[in-house]
Scaffold this active site. Structure first.
Site, PDB file in Angstrom:
ATOM      1  N   HIS A  72       0.822  -1.207   0.000  1.00 25.29           N
ATOM      2  CA  HIS A  72       0.000   0.000   0.000  1.00 25.29           C
ATOM      3  C   HIS A  72       0.857   1.259   0.000  1.00 25.29           C
ATOM      4  O   HIS A  72       0.991   1.954   1.001  1.00 25.29           O
ATOM      5  CB  HIS A  72      -0.944   0.000   1.207  1.00 25.29           C
ATOM      6  CG  HIS A  72      -2.097  -0.933   1.041  1.00 25.29           C
ATOM      7  ND1 HIS A  72      -2.809  -1.441   2.109  1.00 25.29           N
ATOM      8  CD2 HIS A  72      -2.684  -1.450  -0.065  1.00 25.29           C
ATOM      9  CE1 HIS A  72      -3.771  -2.237   1.654  1.00 25.29           C
ATOM     10  NE2 HIS A  72      -3.711  -2.251   0.337  1.00 25.29           N
ATOM     11  N   HIS A  89      -0.453  -8.618   1.304  1.00 23.91           N
ATOM     12  CA  HIS A  89      -1.518  -8.638   2.305  1.00 23.91           C
ATOM     13  C   HIS A  89      -2.266  -9.962   2.378  1.00 23.91           C
ATOM     14  O   HIS A  89      -3.090 -10.152   3.275  1.00 23.91           O
ATOM     15  CB  HIS A  89      -2.509  -7.511   2.010  1.00 23.91           C
ATOM     16  CG  HIS A  89      -1.857  -6.185   1.836  1.00 23.91           C
ATOM     17  ND1 HIS A  89      -1.627  -5.635   0.591  1.00 23.91           N
ATOM     18  CD2 HIS A  89      -1.345  -5.317   2.736  1.00 23.91           C
ATOM     19  CE1 HIS A  89      -1.010  -4.468   0.750  1.00 23.91           C
ATOM     20  NE2 HIS A  89      -0.825  -4.265   2.022  1.00 23.91           N
ATOM     21  N   CYS A 106       3.047 -11.810   2.843  1.00 29.06           N
ATOM     22  CA  CYS A 106       4.003 -11.757   3.945  1.00 29.06           C
ATOM     23  C   CYS A 106       3.874 -13.020   4.793  1.00 29.06           C
ATOM     24  O   CYS A 106       2.755 -13.408   5.153  1.00 29.06           O
ATOM     25  CB  CYS A 106       3.754 -10.523   4.800  1.00 29.06           C
ATOM     26  SG  CYS A 106       4.752 -10.465   6.310  1.00 29.06           S
ATOM     27  N   GLU A 165      -5.883  -7.289   3.909  1.00 33.37           N
ATOM     28  CA  GLU A 165      -5.418  -8.363   4.792  1.00 33.37           C
ATOM     29  C   GLU A 165      -6.573  -9.004   5.544  1.00 33.37           C
ATOM     30  O   GLU A 165      -6.646 -10.238   5.667  1.00 33.37           O
ATOM     31  CB  GLU A 165      -4.388  -7.826   5.788  1.00 33.37           C
ATOM     32  CG  GLU A 165      -3.860  -8.896   6.732  1.00 33.37           C
ATOM     33  CD  GLU A 165      -2.930  -8.341   7.803  1.00 33.37           C
ATOM     34  OE1 GLU A 165      -2.889  -8.942   8.898  1.00 33.37           O
ATOM     35  OE2 GLU A 165      -2.251  -7.327   7.549  1.00 33.37           O
ATOM     36  N   THR A 184      -2.203  -7.610  11.225  1.00 31.62           N
ATOM     37  CA  THR A 184      -0.807  -7.415  11.645  1.00 31.62           C
ATOM     38  C   THR A 184      -0.394  -5.958  11.762  1.00 31.62           C
ATOM     39  O   THR A 184       0.627  -5.655  12.378  1.00 31.62           O
ATOM     40  CB  THR A 184       0.159  -8.102  10.660  1.00 31.62           C
ATOM     41  OG1 THR A 184       0.013  -7.514   9.360  1.00 31.62           O
ATOM     42  CG2 THR A 184      -0.121  -9.603  10.588  1.00 31.62           C
ATOM     43  N   CYS A 195       2.609  -7.362  13.992  1.00 27.53           N
ATOM     44  CA  CYS A 195       3.959  -7.798  13.644  1.00 27.53           C
ATOM     45  C   CYS A 195       5.031  -6.921  14.289  1.00 27.53           C
ATOM     46  O   CYS A 195       4.774  -5.798  14.729  1.00 27.53           O
ATOM     47  CB  CYS A 195       4.132  -7.847  12.130  1.00 27.53           C
ATOM     48  SG  CYS A 195       4.397  -6.241  11.352  1.00 27.53           S
ATOM     49  N   SER A 221      -2.543   1.012   6.279  1.00 25.00           N
ATOM     50  CA  SER A 221      -3.015   0.946   7.661  1.00 25.00           C
ATOM     51  C   SER A 221      -1.919   1.281   8.656  1.00 25.00           C
ATOM     52  O   SER A 221      -2.117   2.065   9.588  1.00 25.00           O
ATOM     53  CB  SER A 221      -3.568  -0.459   7.957  1.00 25.00           C
ATOM     54  OG  SER A 221      -3.975  -0.571   9.301  1.00 25.00           O
TER      55      SER A 221
END
Length: 309
Positions: free
Chosen positions: A43, A76, A98, A128, A165, A193, A222
């Site tokens: 993003h 995502h 990821c 995501e 995350t 994360c 985000s």
């Protein structure tokens, strides 16, 4: 005018973003046919526009990719139904999800198989979240606040909790506490994360000294938006920008100390012009604000080497 610049460390690219970008970069360099990317690879407008200029075709519906074409899944993650559709149409898939997002998918999948009701803490509609929810759509409810938790009807099954995350650590704590109050026996996985946590902690430390915090990142990122929220929660003026051209010099009025950071999908080259501009405006001290050293690396997707053979 500004005299001191605080530079967050770490900032910018995380390991998952590096993996996704490197995967798409390599594929574009090695194949002559069109490459389709399901959703934005990461993003960030600058990164996406760069790949568009090289011929990458970004799509929001998998049906837009012709049968048998190369398709890259974004960092995502995607709904399993999309993966099944791609297999049926013999698309040559490069899965750049990821690994930390894949971990959340696996947790949700196992929880559904084990008979749990899943609460997914995150922003409904985010790529995501949509992908994770797809693992068990009939058993998953997305909650974004304590109020959302209270609105859930009493489930007959035990409750299992996973998180997006890239959320705000502080905001998520409130939602998690509401879940614990409502469902004391809930099994909870906090999946925010390391990169998100580190960048938010760096902003907190900068905000203790800064008069203004500038976050470089796109509005649909985000984790970038959360960095602005973290700074503001500490009573500091904060602005989200895509780059130097978005900065209003009037922001620097009464800002002797400026903090600068970037979301996890932002290359450092977008920060360099901002740093140079601040030097021209009078910044004479540049100080790093170091909260962690990130050494995480992820291997490129296995499908990449397999499809290249």
């Amino acid at each position: 005018m500004p005299r001191t610049l605080l530079l967050a460390e770490p900032r910018g690219f995380c390991a998952g973003v590096v993996r996704a970008i490197d995967a798409l970069d390599r594929l574009l360099s090695q194949v002559d046919e069109p490459v389709y990317v399901f959703h934005e690879i990461v993003h960030n407008r600058y990164v996406v526009d760069g790949f568009k200029s090289r011929g990458a075709v970004f799509i929001d519906d998998i049906s837009e990719a012709p049968d048998g074409a190369f398709v890259v899944f974004s960092a995502h993650g995607v709904d399993p139904a999309i993966i099944k559709n791609a297999e049926q149409r013999e698309l040559k898939v490069i899965d750049a999800t990821c690994p930390l997002v894949t971990k959340v998918h696996l947790e949700a999948r196992k929880a559904a198989k084990d008979g749990y009701k899943i609460l997914l803490v995150g922003h409904d509609g985010h790529d995501e979240v949509q992908g994770t929810k797809g693992e068990a759509p009939d058993k998953t409810s997305v909650v974004d606040s304590a109020q959302d938790v209270l609105a859930i009807s009493d489930p007959e099954a035990p409750v299992f909790v996973v998180t997006q995350t890239t959320l705000s650590v502080e905001d998520t704590l409130g939602t998690i506490e509401a879940i614990k109050d409502r469902f004391p026996d809930a099994e909870i996985r906090n999946d925010i994360c390391y990169a998100t946590t580190n960048r938010q902690q760096a902003v907190k430390e900068m905000a203790e000294r800064a008069d203004l915090v500038i976050v470089v990142g796109s509005t649909n990122s985000s984790n970038s938006v959360r960095l602005v929220e973290v700074a503001k929660s500490m009573g500091v003026r904060a602005q989200l920008v895509d780059g130097l051209n978005d900065i209003d010099p009037a922001w620097y009025a009464d800002a002797e100390t400026v903090g600068l950071t970037a979301g996890a999908s932002v290359p450092d080259e977008l920060l360099d012009p901002i740093i140079e501009d601040l030097k021209m405006r009078g910044v004479i001290n540049i100080e790093p604000v170091v909260v962690a050293e990130e050494t995480v690396e992820f291997r490129l997707p296995l499908e990449l080497s397999e499809n290249m053979e």
